[in-house]
Design an enzyme around this catalytic site. Structure first.
Site, PDB file in Angstrom:
ATOM      1  N   ASP A 269       0.864  -1.176   0.000  1.00 17.37           N
ATOM      2  CA  ASP A 269       0.000   0.000   0.000  1.00 17.37           C
ATOM      3  C   ASP A 269       0.907   1.235   0.000  1.00 17.37           C
ATOM      4  OD1 ASP A 269      -2.299   1.684   0.444  1.00 17.37           O
ATOM      5  OD2 ASP A 269      -1.736   1.732   2.558  1.00 17.37           O
TER       6      ASP A 269
ATOM      7  N   ASP B  93      -0.317   5.100   0.960  1.00  9.20           N
ATOM      8  CA  ASP B  93      -0.627   6.076   2.004  1.00  9.20           C
ATOM      9  C   ASP B  93      -0.799   5.434   3.371  1.00  9.20           C
ATOM     10  OD1 ASP B  93      -0.715   8.565   0.487  1.00  9.20           O
ATOM     11  OD2 ASP B  93      -2.397   7.628  -0.561  1.00  9.20           O
TER      12      ASP B  93
END
Length: 222
Positions: A56, A58
């Site tokens: 991922d 953020d």
């Protein structure tokens, strides 16, 4: 010593024993030894299997905000938002560069983010100076599940989900394949954070598992 680390060391010892006791002979053709052909290690097919770590972006690798953060930010990107060009201030999670480089030594590395491509591609260009990340997927590749963005890992690795894990601070992101999810604490502005460097040690143990999802079970259990 944690149960996970003990398990990793035990499996590595067993692997070494098999390698030591296995005798490989050069292949022969018509009675002559072909010295140009290297003997095949019976463990090679498994240990050299190309595996994938999906990350991922953020709150996993970076924290981004439209407001100047309370800590020193690392860089800024300009993103078009509602017909206006806006500055986005980005704080890198401590250890992110080393984390990517070390992962790239043994794994294919991909990023799957719910962020928009215009923003996320600029951030990835900044943090991946050594071009470790070989595949990028953005919001348009996500699947909406109950109003939340989920990431279908089969878009990255096909049907072989034994050989892939995803690191994400939001469990909803890997709700389609929960057994493949490696949880991580969300990063905002803790510049003493060490979560990525801890995960490097975990991934270095994963080569002892035929199915990487079993490594996650041991991690969560401890």
């Amino acid at each position: 010593m944690s149960i996970l680390k003990f398990h990793c060391r035990l499996l590595r010892c067993v692997t070494k024993c098999f390698k030591v006791t296995t005798v490989s002979y050069p292949s022969t053709k018509h009675g002559y030894t072909n010295l140009d052909e290297e003997p095949q290690d019976p463990m090679t097919e498994h240990t050299k299997m190309k595996r994938t770590i999906i990350l991922d972006l953020d709150e996993t690798l970076v924290h981004s905000t439209t407001q100047i953060p309370g800590v020193k930010y690392d860089f800024m990107v300009m993103v078009k938002m509602e017909m206006e060009i806006m500055p986005i201030f980005v704080v890198k999670r401590p250890g992110v560069t080393e984390f990517l480089d070390r992962l790239g030594e043994n794994y294919k590395v991909a990023v799957f983010t719910a962020g928009l491509e215009d923003y996320a591609s600029q951030v990835l260009d900044k943090i991946d100076k050594n071009h470790v990340i070989s595949q990028r997927l953005y919001r348009d590749s996500c699947t909406e599940v109950n109003g939340k963005y989920a990431k279908d890992l089969s878009l990255v690795v096909g049907e072989d989900l034994r050989s892939a894990l995803i690191v994400d601070d939001n469990p909803s992101s890997y709700s389609l394949q929960p057994e493949n999810g490696v949880p991580i604490k969300a990063f905002v502005d803790d510049l003493q954070d060490q979560e990525l460097l801890k995960l490097v040690e975990f991934f270095e143990c994963c080569d002892s598992y035929e199915d990487m999802r079993d490594a996650v079970k041991d991690l969560v259990a401890n």
